[in-house]
Design a protein around this motif. Structure first.
Motif, mmCIF file in Angstrom:
data_model
loop_
_atom_site.group_PDB
_atom_site.id
_atom_site.type_symbol
_atom_site.label_atom_id
_atom_site.label_comp_id
_atom_site.label_asym_id
_atom_site.label_seq_id
_atom_site.Cartn_x
_atom_site.Cartn_y
_atom_site.Cartn_z
ATOM 1 N N PRO A 243 -6.352 33.539 89.802
ATOM 2 C CA PRO A 243 -6.430 32.695 90.988
ATOM 3 C C PRO A 243 -5.173 32.810 91.849
ATOM 4 C CG PRO A 243 -5.971 31.377 89.063
ATOM 5 C CD PRO A 243 -6.227 32.765 88.578
ATOM 6 N N SER A 244 -5.370 32.604 93.117
ATOM 7 C CA SER A 244 -4.245 32.538 94.034
ATOM 8 C C SER A 244 -4.234 31.151 94.659
ATOM 9 C CB SER A 244 -4.363 33.610 95.123
ATOM 10 O OG SER A 244 -5.490 33.358 95.938
ATOM 11 N N VAL A 245 -3.043 30.681 95.010
ATOM 12 C CA VAL A 245 -2.882 29.387 95.659
ATOM 13 C C VAL A 245 -2.081 29.634 96.923
ATOM 14 C CG1 VAL A 245 -2.044 27.017 95.442
ATOM 15 C CG2 VAL A 245 -2.833 28.239 93.407
ATOM 16 N N LYS A 246 -2.581 29.066 98.009
ATOM 17 C CA LYS A 246 -1.919 29.267 99.292
ATOM 18 C C LYS A 246 -1.906 27.957 100.059
ATOM 19 C CE LYS A 246 -3.093 31.560 103.525
ATOM 20 N NZ LYS A 246 -3.979 32.510 104.166
ATOM 21 N N GLU A 247 -0.737 27.584 100.559
ATOM 22 C CA GLU A 247 -0.668 26.398 101.413
ATOM 23 C C GLU A 247 -1.157 26.797 102.797
ATOM 24 O OE1 GLU A 247 2.473 23.181 103.276
ATOM 25 O OE2 GLU A 247 3.110 24.364 101.542
ATOM 26 N N THR A 248 -2.069 26.001 103.343
ATOM 27 C CA THR A 248 -2.660 26.318 104.635
ATOM 28 C C THR A 248 -3.112 25.025 105.305
ATOM 29 O OG1 THR A 248 -4.265 27.756 105.733
ATOM 30 C CG2 THR A 248 -4.979 26.713 103.680
ATOM 31 N N THR A 249 -3.720 25.152 106.447
ATOM 32 C CA THR A 249 -4.294 24.001 107.153
ATOM 33 C C THR A 249 -5.804 24.181 107.185
ATOM 34 O OG1 THR A 249 -2.325 23.794 108.528
ATOM 35 C CG2 THR A 249 -4.303 22.702 109.316
ATOM 36 N N PHE A 250 -6.514 23.113 106.851
ATOM 37 C CA PHE A 250 -7.971 23.131 106.856
ATOM 38 C C PHE A 250 -8.445 21.802 107.432
ATOM 39 C CE2 PHE A 250 -12.098 22.262 104.861
ATOM 40 C CZ PHE A 250 -12.792 23.395 105.269
ATOM 41 N N ALA A 251 -9.278 21.858 108.444
ATOM 42 C CA ALA A 251 -9.813 20.665 109.111
ATOM 43 C C ALA A 251 -8.676 19.726 109.541
ATOM 44 C CB ALA A 251 -10.812 19.943 108.211
ATOM 45 N N GLY A 252 -7.560 20.320 109.973
ATOM 46 C CA GLY A 252 -6.439 19.537 110.481
ATOM 47 C C GLY A 252 -5.490 18.990 109.436
ATOM 48 N N ASP A 253 -5.760 19.233 108.162
ATOM 49 C CA ASP A 253 -4.914 18.724 107.084
ATOM 50 C C ASP A 253 -4.237 19.870 106.350
ATOM 51 O OD1 ASP A 253 -5.656 16.022 107.515
ATOM 52 O OD2 ASP A 253 -7.459 16.298 106.303
ATOM 53 N N ALA B 140 -5.001 25.814 98.980
ATOM 54 C CA ALA B 140 -6.291 26.478 98.813
ATOM 55 C C ALA B 140 -6.222 27.392 97.597
ATOM 56 C CB ALA B 140 -6.643 27.282 100.060
ATOM 57 N N VAL B 141 -7.076 27.108 96.622
ATOM 58 C CA VAL B 141 -7.138 27.900 95.398
ATOM 59 C C VAL B 141 -8.338 28.838 95.515
ATOM 60 C CG1 VAL B 141 -7.424 27.837 92.895
ATOM 61 C CG2 VAL B 141 -6.152 26.003 94.061
ATOM 62 N N SER B 142 -8.113 30.120 95.259
ATOM 63 C CA SER B 142 -9.191 31.108 95.301
ATOM 64 C C SER B 142 -9.245 31.856 93.976
ATOM 65 C CB SER B 142 -8.963 32.113 96.425
ATOM 66 O OG SER B 142 -8.939 31.456 97.664
ATOM 67 N N ALA B 143 -10.447 32.040 93.466
ATOM 68 C CA ALA B 143 -10.652 32.814 92.231
ATOM 69 C C ALA B 143 -11.961 33.584 92.373
ATOM 70 C CB ALA B 143 -10.698 31.897 91.021
ATOM 71 N N THR B 144 -11.938 34.845 92.006
ATOM 72 C CA THR B 144 -13.129 35.691 92.107
ATOM 73 C C THR B 144 -13.403 36.343 90.761
ATOM 74 O OG1 THR B 144 -12.665 36.126 94.440
ATOM 75 C CG2 THR B 144 -14.135 37.667 93.318
ATOM 76 N N PHE B 145 -14.678 36.390 90.405
ATOM 77 C CA PHE B 145 -15.092 37.037 89.160
ATOM 78 C C PHE B 145 -16.524 37.520 89.316
ATOM 79 C CE2 PHE B 145 -16.012 32.538 88.809
ATOM 80 C CZ PHE B 145 -17.304 32.509 88.319
ATOM 81 N N GLU B 146 -16.951 38.353 88.400
ATOM 82 C CA GLU B 146 -18.319 38.872 88.383
ATOM 83 C C GLU B 146 -18.977 38.550 87.050
ATOM 84 O OE1 GLU B 146 -18.399 43.057 89.167
ATOM 85 O OE2 GLU B 146 -17.604 42.815 91.192
ATOM 86 N N ASP B 147 -20.299 38.446 87.083
ATOM 87 C CA ASP B 147 -21.055 38.245 85.853
ATOM 88 C C ASP B 147 -22.447 38.812 86.054
ATOM 89 O OD1 ASP B 147 -22.305 37.225 83.459
ATOM 90 O OD2 ASP B 147 -20.769 35.674 83.414
#
Length: 175
Positions: free
Chosen positions: A101-111, A115-122
């Protein structure tokens, strides 16, 4: 890549943690099991596998307190949150996923959010959907672990803590 197989759409539709996001033709699903903004984008991958890209946005600490949070406190909170999220795995997955996972500080909907992102396959869409829900739950739990006592919190933190007290049978002791 081809269109998302119906078996994957059914797996999402049958899972109580997700609802389809209407504007995406069943390629993105919204987590309804958390007060945070959490989505799963899915698409067909090679060899009949399904790729699941999970994104969970949690508020930065200062966004959910009545009080001002000192920058050094929020920086420490964020670094701790980031380290804890990096340990995702450890038995929460039904499959053999090892997302990084990656974590990135960002702005979403004004706040301001983390943001945590994780990608996998199954290959198994039901197991993949269950694992996507586990990622959402893990991030929510990790956020709650990082709640610092002594601040007056706002929603969604007050709701999460209230629900936890009710589930745990607490008599309403404040954090």
């Amino acid at each position: 890549m081809t269109e998302l197989p119906d078996r994957a759409r059914r797996a999402f539709r049958d899972h109580d943690a997700f609802a389809p996001e209407e504007a995406t033709d069943g390629e993105r699903f919204v987590a309804v099991s958390t007060p945070f903004d959490a989505t799963v984008d899915s698409k067909a991958a090679e060899g009949g596998r399904i790729e699941f890209s999970v994104t969970v946005r949690v508020p930065m600490l200062d966004e959910v307190t009545e009080d001002d949070v000192a920058p050094i406190v929020e920086e420490g909170w964020y670094e701790t949150f980031e380290r804890r999220v990096a340990s995702i795995g450890g038995g929460i997955f039904g499959g053999e996923q090892e997302p990084e996972p990656s974590v990135k500080e960002t702005t979403f909907a004004g706040d301001r959010v983390a943001a945590v992102s994780a990608t996998f396959e199954d290959i198994d869409p039901r197991r993949g959907v269950n694992d996507a829900a586990a990622v959402v739950d893990f991030v929510e739990g990790t956020f709650v672990q990082g709640v610092i006592p002594g601040y007056d919190y706002t929603e969604p933190v007050t709701g999460i803590l209230s629900k936890a007290r009710q589930t745990g049978g607490s008599d309403g002791v404040e954090p």
